[in-house]
Design an enzyme around this catalytic site. Structure first.
Site, PDB file in Angstrom:
ATOM      1  N   ASP A 151       0.875  -1.161  -0.117  1.00 41.12           N
ATOM      2  CA  ASP A 151       0.035   0.027  -0.082  1.00 41.12           C
ATOM      3  C   ASP A 151       0.891   1.193   0.012  1.00 41.12           C
ATOM      4  O   ASP A 151       0.501   2.187  -0.639  1.00 41.12           O
ATOM      5  CB  ASP A 151      -1.069   0.120   1.305  1.00 41.12           C
ATOM      6  N   ASP A 163       5.615   0.370   3.360  1.00 33.92           N
ATOM      7  CA  ASP A 163       5.675  -0.885   4.123  1.00 33.92           C
ATOM      8  C   ASP A 163       5.864  -2.441   3.057  1.00 33.92           C
ATOM      9  O   ASP A 163       5.474  -2.214   2.126  1.00 33.92           O
ATOM     10  CB  ASP A 163       4.737  -0.879   5.251  1.00 33.92           C
ATOM     11  N   TYR A 173      -5.871   0.929   8.930  1.00 33.95           N
ATOM     12  CA  TYR A 173      -6.917   1.202   8.050  1.00 33.95           C
ATOM     13  C   TYR A 173      -8.200   0.595   8.479  1.00 33.95           C
ATOM     14  O   TYR A 173      -9.026  -0.044   8.027  1.00 33.95           O
ATOM     15  CB  TYR A 173      -6.542   0.620   6.631  1.00 33.95           C
ATOM     16  N   GLU A 194       5.749   9.848   2.990  1.00 39.96           N
ATOM     17  CA  GLU A 194       5.422   8.457   2.775  1.00 39.96           C
ATOM     18  C   GLU A 194       4.544   8.527   1.473  1.00 39.96           C
ATOM     19  O   GLU A 194       3.537   9.347   1.441  1.00 39.96           O
ATOM     20  CB  GLU A 194       4.811   7.741   3.889  1.00 39.96           C
TER      21      GLU A 194
END
Length: 499
Positions: free
Chosen positions: A83, A86, A235, A476
């Site tokens: 995603d 990571d 999430y 990120e």
């Protein structure tokens, strides 16, 4: 890893100068610049691939990874996308990414020109994985691979992962209507993308979408309740699952010739959020996007039952427009739409996409957005506002920095991304263990591998950006930031749509 959408509101007063900045038509970028950015925005997804990489892989610092995903559970869950920075595969943001990539292709395929095949490959990479996840075990949907808390204790390349690749699923006993309905939306949207070029594949996708949606609707519940320990706080489904049910039904209505989905929307819309005016669109909350999507049915086919969604689409669009009676949005002094302190650019890319998509729908049918009373907003003004947001991301901002990696003369060098920040397997064949990589997280050196096309979290409410790997809120990237931007860039790369 992105965390919950932060509900942060600012009290920024708009001067005439700010309003003029937001709507002025001057731009440092040409259609060729937008085409270059489009190519890069799609290329980024190759850096996020999990599984066996194809010979056509262009970001060659990446290699095969996670080739045994699911094997310990006797299912094949190889593939899909990581995603963000990571090495976990989260089903909810991955499905949303695939839906938005597909929507970008559906609306703006003719504008993509020589990038269309690459865009469709990006859709297929996500759809292939979601198809596996939806069909591997009857009565279940696999929604995650990787235990995120353990994953985040390591800083290692995906090619070296030695953390447990636990597999998580939703079932009738442990439901997840949100992730299941979003998966149905992704499969349905992807089926439209491949309807002409690969009808057999398209048919598989739509059939799977229908089954997954039926599962989502029959066994209602939020996946955060079933799998909270591994999906929260990363999430969590903060908005609940009603928005995904309406979103999934809307995509199935568009993708299939089955009138039952329109009936479902008519019967359940009011209880699933049709009457809610919300002013953001994200991997978590689909209400604004659903209304824009359904408004197309009213504008194109005059389906009276969908007029409600056109009215609420207007409310959402007008909330973004300074000077409108319904104005709700906040902008930085430099003119950037600002919604939250973590990964704010996700809201900028989604709103930019909705602005140009809605402008397209309105312009095709001679319409405008009604903002109360006699105030109307033309499609051209929506395009101008979207253009300012796109241009800001690409470098026309107070910092004079592009927030797309690899685009322009100045862009972030310290991206919070494991594979990009560690020497590649080609440069350093020996594996890095769990803790070996942290020296690269904390170094002041630039990332050795350029994650071309990645859009980062972006600047704060004062247009300030720290190019610092440790500041994941700003540095990120994420697939769901890029996915809607693909459509917006395609729109602006085509002179015939922007003239």
């Amino acid at each position: 890893m992105m965390f919950s959408p932060t509900k942060l509101r600012l009290n920024i007063k708009f001067s005439c100068l700010t309003l003029c900045f937001l709507f002025s038509s001057s731009s440092a970028f040409t259609t060729q610049d937008y085409a270059n950015a489009l190519e890069k925005s799609i290329l980024f997804f190759e850096g996020q691939r999990s599984g066996k990489l194809p010979p056509s892989q262009r970001l060659t610092w990446r290699a095969d990874s996670a080739l045994s995903d699911g094997s310990g559970y006797h299912v094949d869950l190889v593939g899909g996308y990581y995603d963000a920075g990571d090495n976990v595969k989260f089903g909810l943001p991955m499905a949303f990414t695939t839906t938005l990539l597909a929507w970008s292709v559906i609306e703006f395929d003719t504008s993509m020109k020589n990038q269309l095949d690459n865009a469709k490959e990006a859709v297929r990479w996500g759809a292939d994985y979601l198809l596996k996840a939806a069909t591997a075990t009857p009565g279940a949907l696999y929604v995650q691979v990787g235990e995120p808390n353990n994953d985040h204790r390591c800083w290692e390349r995906p090619e070296d992962m030695d953390t447990a690749r636990n597999v998580y699923k939703v079932t009738p006993e442990n439901p997840g209507s949100d992730v299941a309905a979003e998966t149905a939306a992704a499969l349905a949207a992807a089926s439209i993308v491949f309807k002409d070029s690969d009808p057999s594949y398209s048919n598989k996708l739509i059939k799977a979408a229908m089954k997954v949606f039926e599962f989502a609707d029959r066994y209602k519940g939020a996946y955060s309740d079933s799998l909270g320990s591994v999906v929260c706080p990363f999430y969590c489904s903060y908005s609940g699952y009603h928005d995904e049910l309406l979103w999934g039904a809307s995509w199935l209505h568009r993708a299939s010739a089955n009138d039952s989905y329109l009936s479902y929307i008519q019967s359940n819309g009011h209880t699933l959020g049709a009457d809610d005016d919300v002013y953001s669109f994200s991997w978590d909350d689909k209400r604004a996007g659903t209304k824009i999507l359904l408004s197309k049915g009213f504008l194109e086919k005059n389906i009276q039952e969908l007029q409600l969604y056109k009215s609420h689409s207007d409310n959402y669009i007008c909330s973004l427009v300074p000077g409108s009676p319904n104005f709700q949005a906040q902008y930085t002094p430099g003119g950037l739409f600002y919604k939250g302190s973590e990964s704010n650019l996700q809201y900028v890319t989604t709103s930019s996409f909705l602005l140009v998509a809605y402008a397209k729908y309105l312009k095709s049918h001679g319409g405008a957005a009604s903002c109360g009373g006699s105030t109307t907003i033309t499609p051209e003004k929506l395009v101008a506002l979207a253009k300012k947001q796109v241009d800001y991301i690409l470098g026309q901002n107070p910092a004079k920095m592009s927030y797309m990696v690899g685009f322009g003369q100045r862009y972030p060098q310290h991206v919070h991304h494991r594979g990009s920040s560690l020497p590649s397997i080609r440069a350093h064949p020996a594996p890095f263990s769990c803790n070996d990589g942290f020296q690269y997280l904390h170094t002041a050196d630039p990332n050795p591998n350029v994650l071309v096309g990645a859009i980062l979290g972006g600047p704060d409410n004062r247009d300030t950006f720290a190019d610092d790997r440790d500041n994941y809120q700003q540095s990120e990237p994420a697939t769901y930031i890029n996915a809607p931007f693909v459509g917006a860039l395609a729109f602006f790369s085509d002179q015939s749509t922007t003239a």
